[in-house]
Design an enzyme around this catalytic site. Structure first.
Site, PDB file in Angstrom:
ATOM      1  CD1 TRP A   1      31.419  29.264  40.011  1.00 11.22           C
ATOM      2  CD2 TRP A   1      31.137  29.743  37.841  1.00 11.22           C
ATOM      3  NE1 TRP A   1      30.752  30.461  39.918  1.00 11.22           N
ATOM      4  CE2 TRP A   1      30.572  30.776  38.596  1.00 11.22           C
ATOM      5  CE3 TRP A   1      31.084  29.823  36.447  1.00 11.22           C
ATOM      6  CZ2 TRP A   1      29.951  31.879  38.019  1.00 11.22           C
ATOM      7  CZ3 TRP A   1      30.470  30.927  35.866  1.00 11.22           C
ATOM      8  CH2 TRP A   1      29.919  31.931  36.649  1.00 11.22           C
ATOM      9  CG  HIS A   2      36.044  26.040  34.678  1.00 13.84           C
ATOM     10  ND1 HIS A   2      36.410  26.804  33.591  1.00 13.84           N
ATOM     11  CD2 HIS A   2      34.706  25.873  34.578  1.00 13.84           C
ATOM     12  CE1 HIS A   2      35.339  27.088  32.864  1.00 13.84           C
ATOM     13  NE2 HIS A   2      34.288  26.542  33.443  1.00 13.84           N
ATOM     14  N   PRO A   3      37.189  24.118  39.144  1.00 10.62           N
ATOM     15  CG  PRO A   3      36.153  23.408  41.119  1.00 10.62           C
ATOM     16  CD  PRO A   3      35.931  24.266  39.896  1.00 10.62           C
TER      17      PRO A   3
END
Ligand SMILES: Cc1cc2nc3c(=O)[nH]c(=O)nc-3n(C[C@H](O)[C@H](O)[C@H](O)COP(=O)(O)OP(=O)(O)OC[C@H]3O[C@@H](n4cnc5c(N)ncnc54)[C@H](O)[C@@H]3O)c2cc1C
Length: 515
Positions: A452-454
């Site tokens: 979840w690190h875009p």
């Protein structure tokens, strides 16, 4: 245009970045600020509890945008579900609360790429400015800031074995602070953003609560901005949708976009800022042709290497208790490159359901933190209610796969050290029979998922694909900045919340300086 109200600044998105900027503008300028958030207020108790069950209950809830990628070719055409906060506090109200700043080389590279003012030494002061570190003030940590950061308390015995095992393999350990002088090659326990009474310290809690009720501060929730409003090439306000009604509000000074790596490029494109060809295809009038909007998507990918544990372990209250950053390849130039492999480690079976057993377990989770693969965010239509189309292209680069395979090998080296003797049970996932590159590739393609690190979709820089300059001003227009995870030219080695907060601190400083 029919403006209902006028503010000096309008900030779009009350997430990691937006809350910080609102706080600094209100505290430092005698000006009016409107903060618009598409999601609800943060009054769901699960947001503030720090147990794992409360946290995971938020993913897929109405506090999450509900994004999934398109079928990913290198992951067996799976669609990867990727939670993104849609609530006051944004990602910081639903995230895993790990506090990691990244590697000093991440920021030095940003500067090397032409971004004046973004070297590690320059960004370090912004990390410290936000921080209230329970370990006290030092050259690397701050105290007295709004964001309370704690050291992990009472790691499980098997997590302590992880640190000892790493030390047996030659890494540093023993109180290693990966947010200190040196991040890499030391095993550590994760720091976490929690309040003093062990509640979630989101940016809404840390930065918004102190300014609620301030006479010049307005925050609106359930208020989704549908487009930016321009007079010629100048951003002069926004249109938003709240309770089924459209409103138009004016910004005298600036509009600041802090919607995150998916929604910031989406909103720019909906407003006419993006690739001329793409906008034309969706019938959106062009304000400025910026082909880089939505390109350069980068994300971290992880998977589990899981074991049965011979002893019961205490229930963790952080997704990962222990960790390590390292390099998988001795040919890498260590003076300029950040570590490409991170580990999560904890006393849980963090593996796909088909690998789980009814017994205690522990898991190594190798994470690809310097991906070579690049993806895109694009529009499916000109309707703001539609989610953007995500194509991260995970593992498009063979080099990325090699890093993760090395992650399995290193997990096995660690688990076979003496400190694990009293804990080590059978390998549950992928299983000891899975060894060759083809077999490991098949396992990784079957199970790997996002952390979840875009980032990176409105990148800062000076090349043709850059969207903002080093002052975070959008090229080709006036009165508009982007300040959030989307401006990172290259992803940081480590979780992205603290870096985004530092970006916001620096953005606020630059906005204040320009006043
Ligand atoms: C499940 C999960 C776990 C994570 N775990 C960690 C972790 O442990 N440690 C860590 O460092 N990082 C973690 N992260 C990543 C971290 O939370 C993000 O990097 C960070 O929140 C990004 O900040 P941002 O300001 O760019 O975007 P966000 O925090 O996502 O904020 C964007 C905000 O803008 C709002 N918005 C979007 N579009 C509009 C619009 N059109 N109008 C109005 N409002 C809008 C959104 O609703 C949201 O509130 C995690 C993220 C998730 C989702």
């Amino acid at each position: 245009m029919n403006f209902e109200h006028t503010f000096d600044y309008i900030i779009v998105g009350a997430g990691a970045a937006g809350c910080v900027i609102a706080y600094r503008l209100i505290k430092n300028l005698g000006c009016s600020v409107l903060l618009l958030e598409a999601g609800n207020p943060d009054n769901n108790p699960a947001i503030h509890n720090t147990d794992m069950q409360s946290m995971t209950s938020l993913w897929g809830s109405n506090a999450d945008w509900g994004y999934s990628t398109e079928p990913e070719p290198s992951l067996g055409d799976r669609r990867i579900s990727i939670a993104q906060g849609k609530v006051l506090g944004g990602g910081t109200s639903i995230n895993a609360m790990m506090y990691i700043r990244g590697n000093r080389r991440d920021y030095d590279r940003w500067k090397y790429l032409g971004n004046e003012g973004w070297s590690y030494q320059e960004v370090l002061s912004y990390f410290k400015k936000s921080e209230d570190y329970e370990g006290g003030e030092s050259a690397y940590h701050g105290v007295g800031g709004p964001l309370h950061v704690i050291n992990y308390r009472n790691p499980a015995p098997v997590s302590q074995a992880f640190v000892s095992a790493a030390m047996e393999l030659g890494y540093a350990g023993n109180g290693w602070d990966c947010n200190g002088e040196q991040q890499e090659n030391g095993a550590f326990f994760y720091q976490s953003t929690r309040t003093q009474d062990n509640r979630r310290c989101s940016t809404a809690v840390a930065f918004l609560r102190p300014i609620f009720g301030h006479p010049t501060f307005t925050v609106a929730t359930n208020a989704q901005v549908t487009r930016l409003l321009f007079a010629k090439q100048r951003a002069i306000g926004v249109e938003y949708l709240q309770d089924g009604n459209f409103h138009q509000v004016k910004a005298e000074s600036e509009v600041i976009l802090s919607c995150g790596a998916f929604e910031s490029p989406k909103l720019l494109m909906l407003s006419g800022v993006g690739s001329a060809e793409h906008l034309q295809a969706h019938g959106i009038p062009l304000i400025v042709d910026l082909p880089g909007v939505g390109k350069n998507l980068q994300d971290h990918l992880l998977f589990g290497v899981g074991y049965r544990c011979k002893q019961e372990q205490p229930v963790p209250n952080l997704l990962s208790e222990a960790g390590l950053f390292t390099y998988t390849n001795s040919n890498i130039d260590l003076s300029t490159n950040s570590p490409n492999l991170q580990f999560f480690f904890g006393p849980v079976q963090f593996v796909e359901p088909q690998y789980r057993v009814d017994s205690p377990g522990f898991t190594f989770a190798p994470i690809l933190v310097q991906p070579q693969s690049r993806g895109t965010v694009s529009l499916i239509s000109n309707n703001p209610k539609d989610l953007a189309v995500l194509r991260p292209n995970y593992l498009q680069s063979e080099a990325d796969l090699d890093v993760l395979i090395r992650g399995v090998e290193l997990s096995r080296e660690l688990v076979n050290t003496r400190p694990f003797d009293e804990f080590r049970g059978e390998e549950l996932a992928p299983g000891i029979a899975v060894t060759g590159k083809a077999e490991l590739r098949a396992y990784i393609c079957q199970v790997a998922s996002t952390v979840w690190h875009p980032v990176g979709t409105c990148k800062m820089g000076g090349d043709n694909d850059a969207v903002v300059n080093p002052l975070l001003q959008v090229y080709g227009v006036e009165g508009l900045r982007v300040a959030d995870a989307s401006i990172m030219p290259t992803i940081t080695s480590g979780n992205t919340n603290a870096p985004t907060i530092a970006i916001a601190e620096k953005a606020a400083d630059m906005i204040i300086a320009a006043r």
